[in-house]
Design a protein around this motif. Structure first.
Motif, PDB file in Angstrom:
ATOM      1  N   THR A   1       0.835  -1.208   0.000  1.00 59.94           N
ATOM      2  CA  THR A   1       0.000   0.000   0.000  1.00 59.94           C
ATOM      3  C   THR A   1       0.862   1.248   0.000  1.00 59.94           C
ATOM      4  O   THR A   1       0.575   2.227  -0.712  1.00 59.94           O
ATOM      5  N   ASP A   2       1.942   1.226   0.802  1.00 55.92           N
ATOM      6  CA  ASP A   2       2.860   2.366   0.836  1.00 55.92           C
ATOM      7  C   ASP A   2       3.501   2.579  -0.533  1.00 55.92           C
ATOM      8  O   ASP A   2       3.722   3.723  -0.958  1.00 55.92           O
ATOM      9  N   LEU A   3       3.821   1.495  -1.221  1.00 58.60           N
ATOM     10  CA  LEU A   3       4.391   1.599  -2.560  1.00 58.60           C
ATOM     11  C   LEU A   3       3.411   2.279  -3.506  1.00 58.60           C
ATOM     12  O   LEU A   3       3.778   3.198  -4.248  1.00 58.60           O
ATOM     13  N   LYS A   4       2.158   1.839  -3.466  1.00 58.17           N
ATOM     14  CA  LYS A   4       1.141   2.411  -4.346  1.00 58.17           C
ATOM     15  C   LYS A   4       0.976   3.902  -4.090  1.00 58.17           C
ATOM     16  O   LYS A   4       0.916   4.708  -5.026  1.00 58.17           O
ATOM     17  N   ASP A   5       0.927   4.277  -2.816  1.00 55.95           N
ATOM     18  CA  ASP A   5       0.774   5.691  -2.466  1.00 55.95           C
ATOM     19  C   ASP A   5       1.981   6.508  -2.912  1.00 55.95           C
ATOM     20  O   ASP A   5       1.839   7.636  -3.407  1.00 55.95           O
ATOM     21  N   ALA A   6       3.171   5.947  -2.730  1.00 58.33           N
ATOM     22  CA  ALA A   6       4.393   6.668  -3.103  1.00 58.33           C
ATOM     23  C   ALA A   6       4.453   6.898  -4.611  1.00 58.33           C
ATOM     24  O   ALA A   6       4.784   7.997  -5.078  1.00 58.33           O
ATOM     25  N   LEU A   7       4.133   5.871  -5.370  1.00 62.03           N
ATOM     26  CA  LEU A   7       4.181   6.004  -6.821  1.00 62.03           C
ATOM     27  C   LEU A   7       3.182   7.031  -7.328  1.00 62.03           C
ATOM     28  O   LEU A   7       3.421   7.711  -8.327  1.00 62.03           O
ATOM     29  N   ALA A   8       2.068   7.168  -6.623  1.00 63.82           N
ATOM     30  CA  ALA A   8       1.066   8.162  -7.012  1.00 63.82           C
ATOM     31  C   ALA A   8       1.570   9.582  -6.783  1.00 63.82           C
ATOM     32  O   ALA A   8       1.080  10.535  -7.414  1.00 63.82           O
ATOM     33  N   ARG A   9       2.550   9.727  -5.885  1.00 64.19           N
ATOM     34  CA  ARG A   9       3.083  11.057  -5.578  1.00 64.19           C
ATOM     35  C   ARG A   9       4.335  11.400  -6.394  1.00 64.19           C
ATOM     36  O   ARG A   9       4.862  12.500  -6.282  1.00 64.19           O
ATOM     37  N   LEU A  10       4.818  10.468  -7.189  1.00 65.35           N
ATOM     38  CA  LEU A  10       6.036  10.671  -7.975  1.00 65.35           C
ATOM     39  C   LEU A  10       5.663  11.126  -9.383  1.00 65.35           C
ATOM     40  O   LEU A  10       5.018  10.390 -10.134  1.00 65.35           O
ATOM     41  N   VAL A  11       6.072  12.341  -9.741  1.00 62.91           N
ATOM     42  CA  VAL A  11       5.620  12.948 -10.987  1.00 62.91           C
ATOM     43  C   VAL A  11       6.804  13.454 -11.812  1.00 62.91           C
ATOM     44  O   VAL A  11       7.528  14.348 -11.354  1.00 62.91           O
ATOM     45  N   PRO A  12       7.026  12.926 -13.012  1.00 60.80           N
ATOM     46  CA  PRO A  12       8.040  13.500 -13.896  1.00 60.80           C
ATOM     47  C   PRO A  12       7.559  14.861 -14.402  1.00 60.80           C
ATOM     48  O   PRO A  12       6.393  15.024 -14.763  1.00 60.80           O
ATOM     49  N   ALA A  13       8.460  15.832 -14.410  1.00 54.42           N
ATOM     50  CA  ALA A  13       8.125  17.173 -14.877  1.00 54.42           C
ATOM     51  C   ALA A  13       9.036  17.507 -16.050  1.00 54.42           C
ATOM     52  O   ALA A  13      10.246  17.671 -15.877  1.00 54.42           O
ATOM     53  N   GLU A  14       8.482  17.605 -17.220  1.00 53.51           N
ATOM     54  CA  GLU A  14       9.290  17.839 -18.414  1.00 53.51           C
ATOM     55  C   GLU A  14       9.735  19.290 -18.544  1.00 53.51           C
ATOM     56  O   GLU A  14      10.735  19.579 -19.180  1.00 53.51           O
ATOM     57  N   SER A  15       9.000  20.207 -17.908  1.00 51.87           N
ATOM     58  CA  SER A  15       9.333  21.626 -18.014  1.00 51.87           C
ATOM     59  C   SER A  15       9.625  22.206 -16.641  1.00 51.87           C
ATOM     60  O   SER A  15       8.994  21.834 -15.642  1.00 51.87           O
ATOM     61  N   ALA A  16      10.555  23.141 -16.586  1.00 51.53           N
ATOM     62  CA  ALA A  16      10.835  23.821 -15.326  1.00 51.53           C
ATOM     63  C   ALA A  16       9.610  24.573 -14.831  1.00 51.53           C
ATOM     64  O   ALA A  16       9.429  24.752 -13.616  1.00 51.53           O
ATOM     65  N   ALA A  17       8.765  25.002 -15.736  1.00 54.33           N
ATOM     66  CA  ALA A  17       7.552  25.722 -15.348  1.00 54.33           C
ATOM     67  C   ALA A  17       6.627  24.851 -14.510  1.00 54.33           C
ATOM     68  O   ALA A  17       5.836  25.368 -13.717  1.00 54.33           O
ATOM     69  N   ASP A  18       6.758  23.539 -14.650  1.00 53.80           N
ATOM     70  CA  ASP A  18       5.918  22.616 -13.878  1.00 53.80           C
ATOM     71  C   ASP A  18       6.287  22.599 -12.395  1.00 53.80           C
ATOM     72  O   ASP A  18       5.575  22.012 -11.582  1.00 53.80           O
ATOM     73  N   LEU A  19       7.397  23.225 -12.029  1.00 56.67           N
ATOM     74  CA  LEU A  19       7.852  23.232 -10.641  1.00 56.67           C
ATOM     75  C   LEU A  19       7.317  24.421  -9.849  1.00 56.67           C
ATOM     76  O   LEU A  19       7.680  24.618  -8.691  1.00 56.67           O
ATOM     77  N   ALA A  20       6.432  25.186 -10.446  1.00 53.92           N
ATOM     78  CA  ALA A  20       5.972  26.442  -9.845  1.00 53.92           C
ATOM     79  C   ALA A  20       5.402  26.270  -8.443  1.00 53.92           C
ATOM     80  O   ALA A  20       5.563  27.135  -7.585  1.00 53.92           O
ATOM     81  N   GLY A  21       4.747  25.147  -8.168  1.00 52.90           N
ATOM     82  CA  GLY A  21       4.104  24.964  -6.873  1.00 52.90           C
ATOM     83  C   GLY A  21       4.983  24.329  -5.804  1.00 52.90           C
ATOM     84  O   GLY A  21       4.511  24.060  -4.689  1.00 52.90           O
TER      85      GLY A  21
END
Length: 514
Positions: A66-86
């Motif tokens: 369950t912890d694995l599933k939750d962790a993977l849901a929080r891992l997000v590739p960001a292709e643009s630096a603009a995606d880091l705004a938050g």
């Protein structure tokens, strides 16, 4: 400011091995983690690699499904630096190039909010310089993880000249919330670990260059007598000769060629020859088959001859010894001799403490001074009771009988004995003294607290004791005197005790300058 809330988003820029490791740490601490890299597609590849590591943790029972599933849901590739705004925290782990880091942080500053904490994972560049081009340099802090980041507990939190105190506190508290042990330090070359650790390599290289012992023997003495987890030569091979030498050279140059940090010509020649260690199959030692196995093991797991330290053949133990005076940091040896059943005769001392062998040859602890004939020196040990090896060095003109008696005596105490050349301070003693000197100087210059320096050296490079703890154990006076003797033997400034070490030693002895 305190630790970042777990609902805060953490971004990691630069997704090599270190970046992936930092992302894994933040992810398992409960944060949403954005992965970004300038190379298209690398963020996605890195996310898959992190996911693979988490899968292995599940297979080993260290992470729940369950912890694995939750962790993977929080891992997000960001292709643009603009995606880091938050993001509330951005950790940079790109190439060790000042211009590249400055350019990256300038780009990030235009994207993230003014309240976002910026952190560089640099191990060698000045945090002050990295922040120099920022509009808000006070929010940039050094957050130096050690590789592999998910496993090693230490994080150096580095305050640049313009870093806000609140930013340092938030970085420290966040690292602690992630299960790490943060140590605070100022923006000095090498920070704590890479600054204080230089003598561990430098003195071993110096002993080798002086032809007092071969690399395998030096390693064995520092492991089995000094209590270090790895010898310096095998550790340099593991790190990479090019990487290790580059750090040494960087610190030396940053300190304007201070002789205490002078690089080794022998290591330079090794790098120039392409013998970089395990990654090239040969460094100080040759590696074949599975280089990830035991020290020096080939495919069959057997040590090759070049990894074998020089060990003396069995010798006859003397039937008695004469104890004259106090052996100082080696006083435990006298007790071990008595426990072994060897007769100990005590006589008053008229000089430095010594164990006098039959025939009159004195056996003394290494203190940096030349040993008069027909004496024999022995090395400092972390714990003489548990040490399994000792180094002894006969002076010029020592009789073979005296050497055999010294060897036989330590063998009777259950020690392997390596007979090495008579260089000032031998191996362990000079290494520990130099570590203590650099650590004491770092405290005096307010690089970090004594407690944080000792913590950093124990956790960052796995030393058996922090150098300041070790200095207290053997006494600042012993360290000062040993370095003074080394300085007289080699008056370049390399071994001159720092002013704070001399002050502490004098104060402990009741000597106060007017």
């Amino acid at each position: 400011m305190t630790a970042l809330d777990r609902t805060s988003t953490v971004a990691v820029v630069g997704v090599g091995t270190m970046g992936q490791g930092i992302a894994q740490v933040a992810l398992l601490a409960g944060h949403r983690v954005l992965l970004h890299d300038a190379a298209p597609g690398r963020a996605r590849v890195a996310a898959d690699a992190v996911a693979g590591r988490l899968d292995r943790l599940v297979a080993k029972g260290r992470l729940g499904a369950t912890d694995l599933k939750d962790a993977l849901a929080r891992l997000v590739p960001a292709e643009s630096a603009a995606d880091l705004a938050g993001a509330s925290l951005v950790v940079e782990a790109v190439v060790e190039d000042l211009a590249a880091k400055q350019s990256l942080f300038a780009e990030l500053e235009a994207v993230v909010g003014d309240g976002c904490l910026l952190a560089t994972n640099t191990s060698s560049l000045p945090v002050t310089a990295v922040a120099g081009a920022l509009r808000l340099p006070g929010r940039l802090v050094g957050l130096h993880f050690f590789n592999p980041a998910p496993l090693l507990p230490l994080v150096e939190v580095v305050a640049g000249a313009a870093t806000d105190a609140a930013a340092v506190t938030t970085a420290c508290d966040t690292a602690a919330a992630w299960g790490k042990t943060p140590v605070r330090c100022t923006d000095t070359p090498g920070f704590v670990v890479n600054r204080v650790a230089r003598p561990f390599y430098a003195e071993a290289l110096r002993v080798y260059e002086e032809r007092a012992a071969d690399p395998a023997t030096i390693d064995a003495v520092l492991r089995e007598c000094g209590g270090f987890a790895m010898g310096p030569f095998e550790l340099m091979d593991l790190i990479g000769q090019d990487v290790n030498e580059a750090v040494t050279r960087s610190v030396w140059e940053a300190f304007f060629h201070d002789p205490k940090f002078t690089p080794s010509l022998a290591q330079r020649r090794l790098v120039e020859s392409g013998r970089l260690g395990r990654k090239t199959g040969r460094g100080w030692f040759a590696y074949g088959g599975d280089t990830g196995g035991s020290r020096g093991a080939g495919e069959a797991g057997v040590r090759r001859p070049e990894f074998q330290p020089q060990t003396a053949e069995p010798a006859v133990c003397p039937s008695y010894v004469v104890l004259r005076g106090d052996l100082g940091p080696a006083r435990a040896v006298a007790g071990l001799v008595a426990e072994s059943g060897i007769e100990v005769r005590e006589e008053p001392a008229d000089g430095p403490g010594a164990i006098v062998l039959p025939g009159g040859a004195p056996l003394r602890l290494a203190d940096g001074h030349p040993m008069p004939a027909p004496g024999v020196r022995f090395d400092l040990a972390l714990d003489y009771r548990t040490a399994t090896r000792i180094a002894v060095a006969p002076c010029d003109g020592a009789h073979a009988e005296a050497v055999d008696q010294a060897v036989g005596l330590f063998q009777a105490l259950g020690k392997d004995v390596s007979v090495v050349g008579d260089v000032p301070g031998l191996i362990v003693a000079r290494t520990v003294a130099m570590l203590a000197d650099l650590a004491t100087d770092a405290v005096a210059r307010q690089v970090a607290s004594a407690r944080d320096i000792d913590t950093a050296m124990r956790l960052g490079v796995n030393y058996p004791l922090g150098p300041l703890e070790w200095c207290e154990l053997i006494s600042a006076g012993y360290v000062r005197d040993l370095l003074d003797a080394l300085h007289r033997a080699s008056p370049t400034g390399r071994y001159a005790p720092c002013r704070e070490l001399r002050r502490r030693a004098d104060a402990a002895e009741g000597v106060f300058s007017s």
